[in-house]
Enzyme design. Structure first.
Site, PDB file in Angstrom:
ATOM      1  N   ASP A 278     -49.584  75.517 -43.463  1.00 28.98           N
ATOM      2  CA  ASP A 278     -49.393  76.377 -44.677  1.00 28.98           C
ATOM      3  C   ASP A 278     -48.752  75.772 -45.836  1.00 28.98           C
ATOM      4  O   ASP A 278     -48.528  74.211 -45.742  1.00 28.98           O
ATOM      5  CB  ASP A 278     -49.273  77.688 -44.665  1.00 28.98           C
ATOM      6  CG  ASP A 278     -49.827  78.740 -45.391  1.00 28.98           C
ATOM      7  OD1 ASP A 278     -49.394  78.841 -46.481  1.00 28.98           O
ATOM      8  OD2 ASP A 278     -50.560  79.577 -45.282  1.00 28.98           O
ATOM      9  N   GLY A 300     -50.261  70.283 -44.831  1.00 30.32           N
ATOM     10  CA  GLY A 300     -50.019  71.537 -45.184  1.00 30.32           C
ATOM     11  C   GLY A 300     -50.595  72.181 -46.474  1.00 30.32           C
ATOM     12  O   GLY A 300     -51.604  71.620 -47.029  1.00 30.32           O
ATOM     13  N   HIS A 301     -50.225  72.914 -47.348  1.00 30.07           N
ATOM     14  CA  HIS A 301     -50.613  73.443 -48.542  1.00 30.07           C
ATOM     15  C   HIS A 301     -49.926  73.102 -49.782  1.00 30.07           C
ATOM     16  O   HIS A 301     -49.983  73.453 -50.853  1.00 30.07           O
ATOM     17  CB  HIS A 301     -50.954  75.146 -48.548  1.00 30.07           C
ATOM     18  CG  HIS A 301     -52.107  75.456 -47.676  1.00 30.07           C
ATOM     19  ND1 HIS A 301     -52.292  76.695 -47.293  1.00 30.07           N
ATOM     20  CD2 HIS A 301     -52.666  74.592 -46.801  1.00 30.07           C
ATOM     21  CE1 HIS A 301     -53.480  76.937 -46.456  1.00 30.07           C
ATOM     22  NE2 HIS A 301     -53.542  75.826 -45.909  1.00 30.07           N
ATOM     23  N   GLY A 302     -48.925  72.156 -49.804  1.00 29.31           N
ATOM     24  CA  GLY A 302     -47.918  71.677 -50.587  1.00 29.31           C
ATOM     25  C   GLY A 302     -46.729  72.821 -50.696  1.00 29.31           C
ATOM     26  O   GLY A 302     -46.309  73.356 -49.771  1.00 29.31           O
TER      27      GLY A 302
END
Length: 480
Positions: A278, A300-302
């Site tokens: 995430d 991940g999602h940054g």
């Protein structure tokens, strides 16, 4: 006869003289000895200045101090969990030993709770509570292991694994590992099977390390891996420093944020490596004065602000600086995400010197965020977003270079795009065009792709007043 008498007399006189001389000598020596005995010794200092002369007249060495009773000397500030009954074999429950060491160290200024290297300590959900004496340190050089099976967690313990509550002037450091052993939690079938058998397991998953109401807290050098959910969370805290840590979990581990901030102010996160399933860093409502820099993020999602304003709640985020970041193989680069219907504001945010590699969407503002698991109806309200700068965002994208989807009723204002250079990744099959909706501000070349030249419209006074009218929820004492 007369001569014989004279001889006897001489012999007696001689014996008398010898006796007198002997008695006198003994008496003098006795007085000398008594004088030395009553006179204090003067020791010549050695080079160390300790006052003990190697050439002293004593025929016996100085007595060696006896070891104190108990696991620690009187005034020791080292509290090794092994001395409190921990086994360190990774199987035996060492929770009570850790708690006992903590409670003892909590009473001593400058104390250290030591998790020694080359040992593995199985720790069940636990709360390490303050307030404690200043400068307490948790030295993690070994490995802390969470319970590996979902079914072994009790319902009341599902919010977090290790909770640090009301601690201040506190540091976690060391060369060790905090292992959440979360693989069972990432499998929906595993959790579902447990839920069918027991009603004690809700949908909640535990965070590995959580701080609640902490002040002046530092976390450095340790490694946190495989948390069931978020790895490191700070809630309602202030004065936080995170430095040189490693966070790691697989890309497909859901909701395993690296560092999660909520209602927390005055934070610096720096020089760390974060890869998870995430957001590498997630900044939620109530956060201000946050500085994130020199982070290597991916997978991940940054790095994200939000999501904010869910269920028509108030969200307030301000004064965020994210700079000198390397992001690779992530869903987003740097983004702000808010729910429709939210209230409040996001203001004064700077993303600068961001290097992206094979990132799906490097730059994103999404005021229509919706969790795919729920139905989201259209709403006119929104968390106002203003004063956001993107400066020197460079690298490659795999889906879209920029996505600014702002609210129709409350648009994004004072957004700056400066020196943005984004090119497609090898094998790219997405959209090369920038998507910009209801976003206002200014841009400065170079801008690549060129479609970003038309991304921002000029902002006028009425639009600024709309955005500022929502700030009073977050800054009630400030004129808007």
């Amino acid at each position: 006869m007369k001569g014989s008498k004279n001889s006897s007399l001489l012999i007696l006189l001689l014996i008398l003289v010898i006796f007198l001389v002997t008695f006198s000598t003994i008496s003098v020596e006795a007085r000398k000895h008594q004088t030395k005995k009553n006179k204090p010794h003067k020791h010549k200092k050695d080079k160390g200045g300790n006052g003990n002369s190697p050439g002293s007249n004593s025929s016996c060495p100085a007595p060696v101090p006896q070891p104190p009773s108990g696991p620690y000397p009187p005034k020791s500030n080292i509290f090794d969990v092994l001395s409190f009954g921990a086994k360190g074999d990774g199987v035996y429950d060492d929770s009570k030993a850790l708690l006992a060491a903590w409670e003892a160290a909590c009473k001593v200024s400058g104390a250290t709770v030591e998790i020694p290297s080359e040992f593995k300590f199985l720790i069940n959900p636990i709360t390490l509570q303050g307030p404690c004496m200043p400068n307490l340190v948790l030295q993690i050089d070994g490995t802390l292991l969470a319970p590996p099976k979902v079914g072994s967690w009790q319902k009341f313990s599902l919010y977090q694994w290790i909770l640090f509550k009301w601690v201040s002037n506190f540091t976690i450091q060391g060369t060790g590992i905090v292992d959440g052993q979360g693989s069972d939690w990432w499998s929906p079938s595993q959790v579902y099977d447990i839920q069918k058998k027991s009603k004690n397991i809700p949908a909640m998953k535990p965070t590995a390390l959580r701080f609640y109401s902490g002040y002046d807290v530092s976390v450095r050098n340790i490694k946190i891996i495989n948390s069931p959910q978020c790895h490191l969370k700070f809630d309602s805290s202030k004065g936080i420093k995170v430095e040189n840590i490693t966070i790691s979990s697989p890309e497909n581990s859901p909701n395993t944020d690296g560092i999660h901030l909520q209602n927390t102010q005055d934070v610096e996160i720096q020089h760390s490596n974060i890869g998870c399933g995430d957001d590498c860093v997630s900044i939620q409502t109530g956060c201000s004065n946050i500085h994130v820099h020199h982070i290597n993020c991916g997978p991940g999602h940054g790095i994200s602000l939000g999501s904010l304003g869910k269920d028509n709640t108030v969200a307030c985020v301000s004064n965020i600086v994210v700079e000198n970041i390397s992001i690779q193989n992530t869903l987003s680069g740097v983004r702000i995400k808010t729910w429709q219907g939210g209230i409040g504001s996001v203001k004064n945010v700077s993303f600068s010197n961001i290097q992206v590699s094979d990132v799906k969407v490097p730059i994103m503002i999404d005021q229509y965020y919706c969790d795919k698991r729920t139905f989201c109806k259209n709403q006119t309200g929104a968390v106002a977003i203003s004063g956001v700068k993107y400066d020197r965002i460079i690298g490659t994208f795999s889906a879209q270079p920029i996505h600014l989807a702002c609210s129709k009723e409350i648009p994004c204002t004072d957004v700056d795009l400066i020196d943005i250079q984004l090119s497609p990744s090898p094998g790219y099959r997405g959209l090369k065009q920038a998507l910009c909706w209801n976003s206002y501000g200014k841009s400065e070349a170079p801008l690549v792709p060129s479609s970003m030249d038309y991304c921002l419209s000029s902002v006028g006074g009425p639009l600024r007043r709309i955005a500022r009218s929502h700030e009073h929820m977050c800054f009630p004492g400030k004129l808007v």
